[in-house]
Enzyme design. Sequence first.
Site, PDB file in Angstrom:
ATOM      1  N   THR A 120       0.823  -1.205   0.000  1.00  0.00           N
ATOM      2  CA  THR A 120       0.000   0.000   0.000  1.00  0.00           C
ATOM      3  C   THR A 120       0.862   1.263   0.000  1.00  0.00           C
ATOM      4  OG1 THR A 120      -1.498   1.272   1.413  1.00  0.00           O
ATOM      5  CG2 THR A 120      -0.115  -0.307   2.532  1.00  0.00           C
ATOM      6  N   ASP A 121       0.294   2.341  -0.525  1.00  0.00           N
ATOM      7  CA  ASP A 121       0.999   3.633  -0.466  1.00  0.00           C
ATOM      8  C   ASP A 121       1.102   4.164   0.962  1.00  0.00           C
ATOM      9  OD1 ASP A 121      -1.688   4.303  -0.114  1.00  0.00           O
ATOM     10  OD2 ASP A 121      -1.745   5.793  -1.718  1.00  0.00           O
ATOM     11  N   GLU A 122       0.299   3.590   1.882  1.00  0.00           N
ATOM     12  CA  GLU A 122       0.304   4.103   3.264  1.00  0.00           C
ATOM     13  C   GLU A 122       1.634   3.877   3.975  1.00  0.00           C
ATOM     14  OE1 GLU A 122      -2.972   3.188   5.731  1.00  0.00           O
ATOM     15  OE2 GLU A 122      -4.433   3.435   4.124  1.00  0.00           O
ATOM     16  N   TYR A 147      -2.012  -0.637  11.075  1.00  0.00           N
ATOM     17  CA  TYR A 147      -2.137  -1.303   9.764  1.00  0.00           C
ATOM     18  C   TYR A 147      -0.941  -0.978   8.886  1.00  0.00           C
ATOM     19  CZ  TYR A 147      -3.372  -1.684   4.844  1.00  0.00           C
ATOM     20  OH  TYR A 147      -3.330  -1.954   3.494  1.00  0.00           O
ATOM     21  N   SER A 149       1.938   0.282   9.510  1.00  0.00           N
ATOM     22  CA  SER A 149       3.266  -0.118  10.006  1.00  0.00           C
ATOM     23  C   SER A 149       3.488  -1.617   9.817  1.00  0.00           C
ATOM     24  CB  SER A 149       3.460   0.295  11.470  1.00  0.00           C
ATOM     25  OG  SER A 149       2.514  -0.330  12.282  1.00  0.00           O
ATOM     26  N   THR A 150       2.418  -2.423   9.912  1.00  0.00           N
ATOM     27  CA  THR A 150       2.624  -3.863   9.658  1.00  0.00           C
ATOM     28  C   THR A 150       2.825  -4.125   8.166  1.00  0.00           C
ATOM     29  OG1 THR A 150       0.228  -4.317   9.571  1.00  0.00           O
ATOM     30  CG2 THR A 150       1.344  -4.654  11.700  1.00  0.00           C
ATOM     31  N   LYS A 151       2.185  -3.329   7.303  1.00  0.00           N
ATOM     32  CA  LYS A 151       2.439  -3.480   5.862  1.00  0.00           C
ATOM     33  C   LYS A 151       3.880  -3.053   5.547  1.00  0.00           C
ATOM     34  CE  LYS A 151       0.027  -4.601   3.024  1.00  0.00           C
ATOM     35  NZ  LYS A 151      -0.321  -5.948   2.486  1.00  0.00           N
ATOM     36  N   ASN A 177      -8.231   1.698  -3.642  1.00  0.00           N
ATOM     37  CA  ASN A 177      -9.022   1.031  -4.673  1.00  0.00           C
ATOM     38  C   ASN A 177     -10.521   1.222  -4.428  1.00  0.00           C
ATOM     39  OD1 ASN A 177      -7.328  -1.946  -5.810  1.00  0.00           O
ATOM     40  ND2 ASN A 177      -6.375  -0.162  -4.914  1.00  0.00           N
ATOM     41  N   ARG A 190     -19.337   1.955   2.200  1.00  0.00           N
ATOM     42  CA  ARG A 190     -20.125   2.313   3.394  1.00  0.00           C
ATOM     43  C   ARG A 190     -21.120   3.423   3.047  1.00  0.00           C
ATOM     44  NH1 ARG A 190     -18.776   5.292   9.160  1.00  0.00           N
ATOM     45  NH2 ARG A 190     -20.669   4.527  10.159  1.00  0.00           N
ATOM     46  N   HIS A 273      -5.249  10.252  11.639  1.00  0.00           N
ATOM     47  CA  HIS A 273      -5.783  10.201  10.260  1.00  0.00           C
ATOM     48  C   HIS A 273      -4.814  10.829   9.243  1.00  0.00           C
ATOM     49  CE1 HIS A 273      -9.734  10.952   7.782  1.00  0.00           C
ATOM     50  NE2 HIS A 273      -8.869  10.190   7.143  1.00  0.00           N
TER      51      HIS A 273
HETATM   52  P1  NAD Z   1      -9.724  -7.336   2.202  1.00  0.00           P
HETATM   53  O1  NAD Z   1      -9.756  -7.072   3.666  1.00  0.00           O
HETATM   54  O2  NAD Z   1     -10.946  -7.061   1.392  1.00  0.00           O
HETATM   55  O3  NAD Z   1      -9.342  -8.874   1.939  1.00  0.00           O
HETATM   56  C1  NAD Z   1      -8.356  -9.523   2.669  1.00  0.00           C
HETATM   57  C2  NAD Z   1      -8.511 -11.029   2.429  1.00  0.00           C
HETATM   58  O4  NAD Z   1      -7.446 -11.701   3.133  1.00  0.00           O
HETATM   59  C3  NAD Z   1      -9.828 -11.599   2.963  1.00  0.00           C
HETATM   60  O5  NAD Z   1     -10.392 -12.483   2.011  1.00  0.00           O
HETATM   61  C4  NAD Z   1      -9.424 -12.350   4.214  1.00  0.00           C
HETATM   62  O6  NAD Z   1     -10.252 -13.467   4.506  1.00  0.00           O
HETATM   63  C5  NAD Z   1      -8.014 -12.784   3.853  1.00  0.00           C
HETATM   64  N1  NAD Z   1      -7.180 -13.031   5.034  1.00  0.00           N
HETATM   65  C6  NAD Z   1      -7.031 -12.228   6.130  1.00  0.00           C
HETATM   66  N2  NAD Z   1      -6.191 -12.809   7.010  1.00  0.00           N
HETATM   67  C7  NAD Z   1      -5.790 -13.984   6.461  1.00  0.00           C
HETATM   68  C8  NAD Z   1      -4.916 -15.010   6.877  1.00  0.00           C
HETATM   69  N3  NAD Z   1      -4.286 -14.956   8.073  1.00  0.00           N
HETATM   70  N4  NAD Z   1      -4.714 -16.058   6.055  1.00  0.00           N
HETATM   71  C9  NAD Z   1      -5.350 -16.137   4.862  1.00  0.00           C
HETATM   72  N5  NAD Z   1      -6.202 -15.193   4.420  1.00  0.00           N
HETATM   73  C10 NAD Z   1      -6.412 -14.128   5.204  1.00  0.00           C
HETATM   74  O7  NAD Z   1      -8.466  -6.538   1.648  1.00  0.00           O
HETATM   75  P2  NAD Z   1      -8.247  -5.811   0.247  1.00  0.00           P
HETATM   76  O8  NAD Z   1      -8.768  -4.437   0.341  1.00  0.00           O
HETATM   77  O9  NAD Z   1      -8.691  -6.706  -0.836  1.00  0.00           O
HETATM   78  O10 NAD Z   1      -6.648  -5.727   0.251  1.00  0.00           O
HETATM   79  C11 NAD Z   1      -5.874  -6.771  -0.310  1.00  0.00           C
HETATM   80  C12 NAD Z   1      -4.405  -6.389  -0.243  1.00  0.00           C
HETATM   81  O11 NAD Z   1      -4.187  -5.174  -0.949  1.00  0.00           O
HETATM   82  C13 NAD Z   1      -3.893  -6.133   1.178  1.00  0.00           C
HETATM   83  O12 NAD Z   1      -2.586  -6.644   1.267  1.00  0.00           O
HETATM   84  C14 NAD Z   1      -3.885  -4.619   1.298  1.00  0.00           C
HETATM   85  O13 NAD Z   1      -2.896  -4.200   2.211  1.00  0.00           O
HETATM   86  C15 NAD Z   1      -3.533  -4.219  -0.119  1.00  0.00           C
HETATM   87  N6  NAD Z   1      -4.008  -2.897  -0.567  1.00  0.00           N
HETATM   88  C16 NAD Z   1      -5.319  -2.561  -0.449  1.00  0.00           C
HETATM   89  C17 NAD Z   1      -5.765  -1.334  -0.957  1.00  0.00           C
HETATM   90  C18 NAD Z   1      -7.222  -0.929  -0.879  1.00  0.00           C
HETATM   91  O14 NAD Z   1      -7.556   0.185  -1.267  1.00  0.00           O
HETATM   92  N7  NAD Z   1      -8.133  -1.785  -0.433  1.00  0.00           N
HETATM   93  C19 NAD Z   1      -4.857  -0.463  -1.578  1.00  0.00           C
HETATM   94  C20 NAD Z   1      -3.510  -0.850  -1.662  1.00  0.00           C
HETATM   95  C21 NAD Z   1      -3.097  -2.079  -1.170  1.00  0.00           C
HETATM   96  O1  DAU Z   2      -4.151   3.878   0.446  1.00  0.00           O
HETATM   97  C1  DAU Z   2      -4.359   2.504   0.376  1.00  0.00           C
HETATM   98  C2  DAU Z   2      -5.196   2.059   1.564  1.00  0.00           C
HETATM   99  O2  DAU Z   2      -6.518   2.515   1.308  1.00  0.00           O
HETATM  100  C3  DAU Z   2      -5.182   0.551   1.762  1.00  0.00           C
HETATM  101  O3  DAU Z   2      -3.876   0.153   2.113  1.00  0.00           O
HETATM  102  C4  DAU Z   2      -6.159   0.120   2.855  1.00  0.00           C
HETATM  103  O4  DAU Z   2      -6.214  -1.289   2.941  1.00  0.00           O
HETATM  104  C5  DAU Z   2      -7.533   0.658   2.489  1.00  0.00           C
HETATM  105  O5  DAU Z   2      -8.471   0.353   3.518  1.00  0.00           O
HETATM  106  C6  DAU Z   2      -7.481   2.179   2.291  1.00  0.00           C
HETATM  107  O6  DAU Z   2      -7.159   2.847   3.529  1.00  0.00           O
HETATM  108  P1  DAU Z   2      -7.955   4.181   3.987  1.00  0.00           P
HETATM  109  O7  DAU Z   2      -7.851   4.298   5.448  1.00  0.00           O
HETATM  110  O8  DAU Z   2      -7.562   5.329   3.122  1.00  0.00           O
HETATM  111  O9  DAU Z   2      -9.454   3.725   3.512  1.00  0.00           O
HETATM  112  P2  DAU Z   2     -10.906   3.871   4.181  1.00  0.00           P
HETATM  113  O10 DAU Z   2     -11.861   3.351   3.160  1.00  0.00           O
HETATM  114  O11 DAU Z   2     -10.969   3.335   5.550  1.00  0.00           O
HETATM  115  O12 DAU Z   2     -11.072   5.465   4.261  1.00  0.00           O
HETATM  116  C7  DAU Z   2     -10.877   6.312   3.140  1.00  0.00           C
HETATM  117  C8  DAU Z   2     -10.978   7.751   3.624  1.00  0.00           C
HETATM  118  O13 DAU Z   2     -12.328   8.027   4.031  1.00  0.00           O
HETATM  119  C9  DAU Z   2     -10.121   8.059   4.842  1.00  0.00           C
HETATM  120  O14 DAU Z   2      -9.657   9.394   4.735  1.00  0.00           O
HETATM  121  C10 DAU Z   2     -11.092   7.928   6.021  1.00  0.00           C
HETATM  122  C11 DAU Z   2     -12.387   8.410   5.429  1.00  0.00           C
HETATM  123  N1  DAU Z   2     -13.643   7.838   5.949  1.00  0.00           N
HETATM  124  C12 DAU Z   2     -13.749   6.483   6.064  1.00  0.00           C
HETATM  125  C13 DAU Z   2     -14.935   5.905   6.479  1.00  0.00           C
HETATM  126  C14 DAU Z   2     -15.076   4.409   6.632  1.00  0.00           C
HETATM  127  C15 DAU Z   2     -14.722   8.674   6.226  1.00  0.00           C
HETATM  128  O15 DAU Z   2     -14.620   9.921   6.107  1.00  0.00           O
HETATM  129  N2  DAU Z   2     -15.896   8.109   6.639  1.00  0.00           N
HETATM  130  C16 DAU Z   2     -16.049   6.767   6.775  1.00  0.00           C
HETATM  131  O16 DAU Z   2     -17.159   6.313   7.145  1.00  0.00           O
END
Ligand code: NAD
Ligand code: DAU
Length: 331
Positions: A120-122, A147, A149-151, A177, A190, A273
């Site tokens: 992630t970019d985070e 989150y 920091s573990t990534k 995404n 949400r 945040h």
């Molecule tokens: P998600 O939470 O929707 O899905 C995570 C999946 O991993 C789930 O199916 C869950 O059951 C599985 N999982 C969790 N713990 C597990 C374990 N111990 N063993 C096996 N499976 C396990 O997450 P996502 O949004 O699809 O993100 C996927 C990856 O992309 C992550 O590594 C996240 O850090 C990265 N990422 C996400 C975003 C984003 O915007 N969502 C952006 C950049 C990078």
């Molecule tokens: O940047 C990549 C990351 O994007 C991924 O690594 C994470 O897995 C993914 O969850 C996402 O992290 P964010 O914390 O940016 O996403 P989230 O959807 O939780 O929140 C997006 C923004 O919206 C953030 O600024 C917080 C805000 N927010 C979130 C929720 C759930 C709100 O304002 N209201 C809300 O109800």
Amino acid sequence: MRLLVTGGAGFIGSNFVHQTVRERPDVRVTVLDALTYAGDEASLAPVAEQITFVRGDVADAELVDRLVADADVVVHFAAESHNDNSLSEPWPFVQTNVIGTYTLLEAVRRHGTRYHHISTDEVYGDLELDDPAKFTPETPYNPSSPYSSTKAASDLLVRAWVRSFGVQATISNCSNNYGPYQHVEKFIPRQITNVVDGIRPKLYGTGENVRDWIHVEDHNSAVWAILERGRTGETYLIGADGEENNKAVVELILELTGQPRDAYDLVSDRPGHDMRYAIDSTKLRTELGWTPRYGSFRDGLAATIEWYRANEAWWRPQKDATEAKYAQLGR
Ligand code: NAD
Ligand code: DAU
């Protein structure tokens, strides 16, 4: 190619599996997923006949060794992924994101398997709103939350396994995404499902925080570009120049659903945040020739709203428990 996809029942992983089955019939896909609250086998229902699904934990060394032994390539999506959860209960993030990645790295080291690490970019921390800078592969790591920091820790393990043990690995760090099959705990789904339920969307703090949105299909086409043409040992940043502040996103959701653009509530802010994320994806575009297919955020968001409207049976079972968690946080 025998491809092992971890986290393939989650949001990005399931879209990756769909795209792979659709576009690459020569690839044999096995999914390893623990089906945590965030994983749903229903997300793989349309491709269930074409893949092998294994329920299990990425930190289970014996199981992981067996599956890696039978794979040519591993793409590691599995993670605990939600910042708000990491602030309430950090331990599962350390266990899955750090120990799980370590377990996979040891298996690909033993078997000489090509490995791609989804991150992630985070990991880079955040940027000021008025800063012209974007994240590049040279930006120093500076994660803010449990989150991120573990990534970051998992990325550093990958880099060390490349340098010390010659593991054939690549890393990608992607921005936020959006698209189908995203859990309703996340910002965009949400708010869409809140509107469907007649609940006003909720913006943390002032709503000025900026995220750099990319359609999930574009993230996954970039992952394939890296698998096919990326240089091992390299890090690629994935982004589609989609910076929007949260208030603008909520206003667009309200507009696209026929609601007044100011029909939202400001709620208490997320601790720590991050203010702004922005990706410079020049390396990915110039070196690998990747370009995003989803040009317009407005169109991509409209299609995503339609998907949630048409697929209530998929998201409805998650909704009450998710909102109950948010209610406890006062958000
Ligand atoms: P998600 O939470 O929707 O899905 C995570 C999946 O991993 C789930 O199916 C869950 O059951 C599985 N999982 C969790 N713990 C597990 C374990 N111990 N063993 C096996 N499976 C396990 O997450 P996502 O949004 O699809 O993100 C996927 C990856 O992309 C992550 O590594 C996240 O850090 C990265 N990422 C996400 C975003 C984003 O915007 N969502 C952006 C950049 C990078
Ligand atoms: O940047 C990549 C990351 O994007 C991924 O690594 C994470 O897995 C993914 O969850 C996402 O992290 P964010 O914390 O940016 O996403 P989230 O959807 O939780 O929140 C997006 C923004 O919206 C953030 O600024 C917080 C805000 N927010 C979130 C929720 C759930 C709100 O304002 N209201 C809300 O109800």
